[in-house]
Design a protein around this motif. Structure first.
Motif, PDB file in Angstrom:
ATOM      1  N   VAL A   1     -18.961 -69.137  -9.762  1.00  0.00           N
ATOM      2  CA  VAL A   1     -17.589 -69.644  -9.789  1.00  0.00           C
ATOM      3  C   VAL A   1     -16.644 -68.515 -10.177  1.00  0.00           C
ATOM      4  CG1 VAL A   1     -17.900 -70.535 -12.148  1.00  0.00           C
ATOM      5  CG2 VAL A   1     -16.002 -71.369 -10.745  1.00  0.00           C
ATOM      6  N   ALA A   2     -15.621 -68.295  -9.348  1.00  0.00           N
ATOM      7  CA  ALA A   2     -14.595 -67.297  -9.619  1.00  0.00           C
ATOM      8  C   ALA A   2     -13.566 -67.920 -10.557  1.00  0.00           C
ATOM      9  CB  ALA A   2     -13.934 -66.853  -8.309  1.00  0.00           C
ATOM     10  N   LEU A   3     -13.735 -67.686 -11.839  1.00  0.00           N
ATOM     11  CA  LEU A   3     -12.944 -68.370 -12.851  1.00  0.00           C
ATOM     12  C   LEU A   3     -11.455 -68.017 -12.764  1.00  0.00           C
ATOM     13  CD1 LEU A   3     -15.367 -67.748 -15.839  1.00  0.00           C
ATOM     14  CD2 LEU A   3     -14.892 -69.988 -14.806  1.00  0.00           C
ATOM     15  N   VAL A   4     -10.610 -69.031 -12.900  1.00  0.00           N
ATOM     16  CA  VAL A   4      -9.177 -68.789 -13.032  1.00  0.00           C
ATOM     17  C   VAL A   4      -8.893 -68.281 -14.437  1.00  0.00           C
ATOM     18  CG1 VAL A   4      -8.684 -70.680 -11.427  1.00  0.00           C
ATOM     19  CG2 VAL A   4      -8.502 -71.070 -13.895  1.00  0.00           C
TER      20      VAL A   4
ATOM     21  N   TYR B   1     -23.767 -69.043 -12.021  1.00  0.00           N
ATOM     22  CA  TYR B   1     -23.276 -67.844 -12.704  1.00  0.00           C
ATOM     23  C   TYR B   1     -21.760 -67.831 -12.699  1.00  0.00           C
ATOM     24  CZ  TYR B   1     -23.278 -66.001  -7.870  1.00  0.00           C
ATOM     25  OH  TYR B   1     -23.091 -65.813  -6.526  1.00  0.00           O
ATOM     26  N   LEU B   2     -21.202 -67.000 -13.578  1.00  0.00           N
ATOM     27  CA  LEU B   2     -19.758 -66.920 -13.770  1.00  0.00           C
ATOM     28  C   LEU B   2     -19.236 -65.593 -13.246  1.00  0.00           C
ATOM     29  CD1 LEU B   2     -19.715 -68.094 -17.508  1.00  0.00           C
ATOM     30  CD2 LEU B   2     -19.505 -69.549 -15.468  1.00  0.00           C
ATOM     31  N   VAL B   3     -18.070 -65.638 -12.614  1.00  0.00           N
ATOM     32  CA  VAL B   3     -17.414 -64.424 -12.134  1.00  0.00           C
ATOM     33  C   VAL B   3     -16.070 -64.306 -12.841  1.00  0.00           C
ATOM     34  CG1 VAL B   3     -16.563 -63.138 -10.155  1.00  0.00           C
ATOM     35  CG2 VAL B   3     -18.584 -64.607  -9.917  1.00  0.00           C
ATOM     36  N   ALA B   4     -15.898 -63.238 -13.593  1.00  0.00           N
ATOM     37  CA  ALA B   4     -14.690 -63.011 -14.382  1.00  0.00           C
ATOM     38  C   ALA B   4     -13.814 -61.956 -13.727  1.00  0.00           C
ATOM     39  CB  ALA B   4     -15.062 -62.561 -15.794  1.00  0.00           C
ATOM     40  N   LEU B   5     -12.503 -62.123 -13.853  1.00  0.00           N
ATOM     41  CA  LEU B   5     -11.530 -61.117 -13.432  1.00  0.00           C
ATOM     42  C   LEU B   5     -11.616 -60.784 -11.938  1.00  0.00           C
ATOM     43  CD1 LEU B   5     -11.614 -58.654 -16.485  1.00  0.00           C
ATOM     44  CD2 LEU B   5     -10.111 -60.625 -16.090  1.00  0.00           C
TER      45      LEU B   5
ATOM     46  N   ILE C   1     -20.674 -61.966 -14.037  1.00  0.00           N
ATOM     47  CA  ILE C   1     -20.307 -60.876 -13.130  1.00  0.00           C
ATOM     48  C   ILE C   1     -18.854 -60.511 -13.400  1.00  0.00           C
ATOM     49  CG2 ILE C   1     -19.978 -60.229 -10.710  1.00  0.00           C
ATOM     50  CD1 ILE C   1     -22.259 -62.199 -10.068  1.00  0.00           C
ATOM     51  N   LEU C   2     -18.583 -59.226 -13.494  1.00  0.00           N
ATOM     52  CA  LEU C   2     -17.251 -58.743 -13.829  1.00  0.00           C
ATOM     53  C   LEU C   2     -16.589 -58.118 -12.609  1.00  0.00           C
ATOM     54  CD1 LEU C   2     -15.072 -58.067 -15.951  1.00  0.00           C
ATOM     55  CD2 LEU C   2     -16.381 -56.010 -16.510  1.00  0.00           C
ATOM     56  N   GLY C   3     -15.405 -58.592 -12.256  1.00  0.00           N
ATOM     57  CA  GLY C   3     -14.653 -57.987 -11.169  1.00  0.00           C
ATOM     58  C   GLY C   3     -14.108 -56.633 -11.583  1.00  0.00           C
ATOM     59  N   MET C   4     -14.445 -55.598 -10.809  1.00  0.00           N
ATOM     60  CA  MET C   4     -13.983 -54.238 -11.091  1.00  0.00           C
ATOM     61  C   MET C   4     -13.738 -53.536  -9.767  1.00  0.00           C
ATOM     62  SD  MET C   4     -16.328 -52.900 -14.282  1.00  0.00           S
ATOM     63  CE  MET C   4     -15.143 -51.635 -14.750  1.00  0.00           C
ATOM     64  N   GLY C   5     -12.482 -53.410  -9.375  1.00  0.00           N
ATOM     65  CA  GLY C   5     -12.166 -52.753  -8.122  1.00  0.00           C
ATOM     66  C   GLY C   5     -10.924 -51.901  -8.258  1.00  0.00           C
TER      67      GLY C   5
END
Length: 293
Positions: A11-14, A42-46, A78-82
């Motif tokens: 889930v891509a958390l708000v 699993y969780l997807v942050a940021l 999972i951490l968003g990093m781009g």
């Protein structure tokens, strides 16, 4: 994090905001517990859905801290990093505390419009320094460039630390070429809720979802049924959700999903400029779908 752990629903958390547009950490904890109790994997942050572009560096650190604290090691994170500046992203990775983070989700560089060789070298440089696995994120509608099948497969085959791709190109031929030729230990994830069922039927492993913020039980059940090849059940849930899914994106993301989360009484319906809340017309339409569902 192994590719097998990516099977199912992420889930891509708000990022919840209060009436003053500050990050609402209490609501974020409530959301994390809600989706975990709802059965996501699993969780997807940021990520994009988190309005990360509007968060300060300090806020980003606080958000990931809150998510990890609420999660309490129950699910992978999972951490968003781009970035479109490879050296800057490498520096950020080197300065990041990855305790409690299982992988990073890294979008293709935006605005620069790199070539396929540039994309390959960008991801290779990231994977070389990342202490956790890297998930590629291809979303040309937002970035202005497409990670094509050949480049994706080259990264999957040549770089051990690249374990998956979140595919949101909408290019079915491209996605099927990736699924057909990918290494066995490489996961393909849907980046589009509406096409998750047919992608899993074609061999994808799962999804990083937006609708799962508000409907974790229902959407996870659909994904699990599809993964288990129970297509009658998966189709039934898919078609019960499809109108709601399509309509939450009519005025952009995360406006629609934040409206639904307000209806669930989990967060306030607040966004940061340049994004704004849904119009009253769409809000009422979503409420109608939501109540009927």
């Amino acid at each position: 994090m192994s590719p097998q752990q990516l099977t199912g629903t992420g889930v891509a958390l708000v990022t919840p905001f209060d009436n003053n547009k500050a990050v609402d950490h209490s609501a974020l904890k409530k959301l994390v517990n809600y989706v975990i109790d709802g059965g996501v994997n699993y969780l997807v942050a940021l990520g994009t859905t988190a309005e990360t572009a509007t968060l300060s560096n300090k806020e980003k650190l606080e958000v990931i801290h809150t998510i990890k604290e609420a999660n309490s090691n129950r699910l992978p994170v999972i951490l968003g990093m781009g970035s479109n500046n490879t050296d800057e992203l490498i520096d950020t990775i080197n300065r990041t505390d990855f305790d409690g983070v299982d992988a990073i989700l890294s979008v293709t560089p935006f605005y620069n419009k790199p070539t396929q060789e540039g994309l390959y070298q960008h991801y290779k440089a990231i994977a070389d320094v990342s202490p956790v696995p890297v998930i590629l994120y291809n979303v040309p509608s937002r970035t202005g460039c497409n990670l094509n099948a050949d480049t994706c497969l080259k990264l999957a085959s040549n770089i051990e630390n690249v374990v998956a791709v979140k595919e949101a190109s909408g290019n079915w031929e491209q996605i099927m070429q990736i699924i057909k030729h990918k290494p066995q230990d490489f996961a393909v994830l849907s980046g589009d809720d509406a096409t998750t069922l047919p992608l899993i039927a074609s061999g994808a492993n799962g999804v990083i979802s937006v609708i799962a913020n508000a409907c974790p039980v229902e959407f996870s059940s659909m994904v699990n049924a599809a993964v288990e090849n129970n297509m009658p059940k998966a189709r039934q849930i898919h078609y019960s959700l499809i109108d709601l899914i399509n309509n939450i994106f009519v005025e952009g993301n995360p406006a629609g999903i934040k409206a639904l989360l307000e209806m669930r009484q989990i967060i306030d319906n607040q966004l940061r400029l340049p994004l704004v809340s849904t119009t009253d017309k769409l809000y009422n339409e979503l409420k109608g779908y939501f109540n009927a569902f």
